[in-house]
Design an enzyme around this catalytic site. Structure first.
Site, PDB file in Angstrom:
ATOM      1  N   CYS A  85       5.024   8.780   1.445  1.00 27.65           N
ATOM      2  CA  CYS A  85       4.215   7.940   0.557  1.00 27.65           C
ATOM      3  C   CYS A  85       5.128   6.874  -0.043  1.00 27.65           C
ATOM      4  O   CYS A  85       6.102   7.208  -0.723  1.00 27.65           O
ATOM      5  CB  CYS A  85       3.572   8.787  -0.541  1.00 27.65           C
ATOM      6  SG  CYS A  85       2.565   7.800  -1.661  1.00 27.65           S
ATOM      7  N   GLY A  86       4.796   5.619   0.214  1.00 26.00           N
ATOM      8  CA  GLY A  86       5.652   4.519  -0.255  1.00 26.00           C
ATOM      9  C   GLY A  86       5.547   4.313  -1.753  1.00 26.00           C
ATOM     10  O   GLY A  86       6.565   4.254  -2.454  1.00 26.00           O
ATOM     11  N   HIS A  87       4.318   4.223  -2.269  1.00 28.82           N
ATOM     12  CA  HIS A  87       4.198   4.000  -3.716  1.00 28.82           C
ATOM     13  C   HIS A  87       4.746   5.207  -4.457  1.00 28.82           C
ATOM     14  O   HIS A  87       5.366   5.086  -5.517  1.00 28.82           O
ATOM     15  CB  HIS A  87       2.743   3.717  -4.119  1.00 28.82           C
ATOM     16  CG  HIS A  87       1.980   4.919  -4.548  1.00 28.82           C
ATOM     17  ND1 HIS A  87       1.184   5.665  -3.705  1.00 28.82           N
ATOM     18  CD2 HIS A  87       1.919   5.561  -5.750  1.00 28.82           C
ATOM     19  CE1 HIS A  87       0.662   6.679  -4.362  1.00 28.82           C
ATOM     20  NE2 HIS A  87       1.081   6.646  -5.605  1.00 28.82           N
ATOM     21  N   CYS A 235       0.175  -0.080  -0.656  1.00 29.44           N
ATOM     22  CA  CYS A 235       0.419   1.076   0.211  1.00 29.44           C
ATOM     23  C   CYS A 235       1.713   0.901   1.019  1.00 29.44           C
ATOM     24  O   CYS A 235       1.771   0.118   1.975  1.00 29.44           O
ATOM     25  CB  CYS A 235      -0.757   1.337   1.158  1.00 29.44           C
ATOM     26  SG  CYS A 235      -0.594   2.911   2.029  1.00 29.44           S
ATOM     27  N   THR A 237       3.402   3.077   3.078  1.00 27.91           N
ATOM     28  CA  THR A 237       3.383   3.488   4.492  1.00 27.91           C
ATOM     29  C   THR A 237       2.435   2.574   5.281  1.00 27.91           C
ATOM     30  O   THR A 237       2.692   2.272   6.448  1.00 27.91           O
ATOM     31  CB  THR A 237       2.971   4.965   4.635  1.00 27.91           C
ATOM     32  OG1 THR A 237       1.742   5.194   3.918  1.00 27.91           O
ATOM     33  CG2 THR A 237       4.040   5.897   4.089  1.00 27.91           C
TER      34      THR A 237
HETATM   35  O1  PYC Z   1       2.081   4.038  -0.634  1.00 27.32           O
HETATM   36  O2  PYC Z   1       2.329   5.035   1.287  1.00 27.32           O
HETATM   37  C1  PYC Z   1       1.725   4.847   0.249  1.00 27.32           C
HETATM   38  C2  PYC Z   1       0.504   5.630  -0.023  1.00 27.32           C
HETATM   39  C3  PYC Z   1      -0.085   6.550   0.779  1.00 27.32           C
HETATM   40  C4  PYC Z   1      -1.205   7.027   0.098  1.00 27.32           C
HETATM   41  C5  PYC Z   1      -1.256   6.393  -1.119  1.00 27.32           C
HETATM   42  N1  PYC Z   1      -0.201   5.546  -1.170  1.00 27.32           N
END
Ligand code: PYC
Length: 310
Positions: A85-87, A235, A237
């Site tokens: 998960c990036g965030h 997001c 990813t």
């Molecule tokens: O930032 O990768 C992300 C992510 C995945 C689901 C919610 N945020």
């Protein structure tokens, strides 16, 4: 159970510091599978209302296999355990700094999808260098009930994405209900029609990409997450998967930085370098802010101790 809540561009992350079930040892992907299959009630009770909130992602700290990592982490939302998960990684890094466990500089974090590098620039700003991301299918047409033919790319950025560009619906806040309904229908159609990763991995997220009215912004996106909520951030990813598509199309050279906005207007700065296996190594820069330190209480007399299950 002690937790620290932050948000990254509006998207919440809850870091779980203690009180989790023992997931044993071994590779993080194996421990993530145990969390998903044996402890669904545990992670759902932390994410579901009234204790949790829509779109929230949990970050469970675990012992890393690689001792050079500052921590291992397993991410989940209310409906799925995530590969990466990036965030959440931006929120986790800011949280580790808030706890005094890391300082400004570069650190490694182990996730089920692999080891990622984070650079903490200041109290709130983090660059994540993600695992190698790749496009696996381009121009796949789905027959989406109620909507007809929809064409997009399948790409991996730590989770599996179906990316539609340009978006069939204007990406703006007034359209969030319509965007949500159509992306849910697309994810269902992708699963029903067997469209997914190389090994048949199901699509867990759907992205609509749109132009931005701001000339300084490359594009804006709407991202549907496994819990049927939209990502308030762009997001991490998903942006990684999108960078893999831009690179595969020759639409963005390595090293060139672009700004990506989410549907609510929060920003990531993105770039990539070529990866060793033909994909891209994405860099995602964003900001997180700490919102709360809390002790979660699970009272046996509480009728909604496990959360509201509708
Ligand atoms: O930032 O990768 C992300 C992510 C995945 C689901 C919610 N945020």
């Amino acid at each position: 159970m002690h937790v620290i809540d932050s948000h990254t561009g509006g998207e919440p992350t809850r870091v779980i510091l203690d009180g989790a079930p023992d997931l044993g040892s071994g590779p993080l992907a194996e421990r993530a599978r145990r969390l998903a299959t044996e402890h669904e009630g545990f992670y759902r009770s932390i994410m579901l209302e009234p204790r949790g909130q829509p779109a929230m992602v949990g970050a469970l700290l675990v012992e890393p296999v690689d001792p050079s990592c500052v921590t291992g982490v397993i991410y989940f939302d209310v409906d799925a355990v995530l590969g990466m998960c990036g965030h959440g990684t931006i929120g986790l890094t800011v949280t580790l700094a808030y706890l005094g466990r890391i300082g400004v500089g570069c650190h490694k974090i182990e996730t089920p999808a692999g080891v990622v590098t984070v650079q903490l620039h200041d109290t709130n700003t983090v660059t994540v260098t993600n695992i190698e991301s790749r496009r696996v299918h381009s121009d796949v047409t789905l027959d989406v009930p109620g909507y007809g033919a929809v064409t997009g790319d399948v790409a991996y950025g730590g989770n599996w994405f179906f990316i539609v560009d340009p978006s069939p619906i204007l990406v703006e806040t007034g359209n969030i209900r319509r965007l949500t309904d159509m992306t849910i229908a697309i994810r269902k159609a992708s699963i029903a029609q067997g469209i997914g990763g190389e090994l048949g991995e199901p699509i867990d997220h759907v992205i609509f990409q749109d132009a931005s009215p701001d000339p300084a912004v490359h594009s804006r996106n709407f991202v549907l997450c496994p819990d049927d909520n939209y990502d308030r951030s762009p997001c991490g990813t998903g942006s990684s998967a999108r960078l893999a598509c831009l690179a595969a199309d020759g639409a963005l050279p390595p090293g060139e930085e672009i700004v990506q906005h989410s549907v609510i207007g929060s920003a990531y700065r993105l770039s990539y370098q070529p990866g060793p296996n033909g994909g891209v190594i994405p860099s995602i820069t964003g900001q997180a802010h700490i919102m709360a330190e809390a002790t979660l209480i699970f009272d046996d007399t509480d009728p909604f101790k496990e959360g509201i299950e509708l």
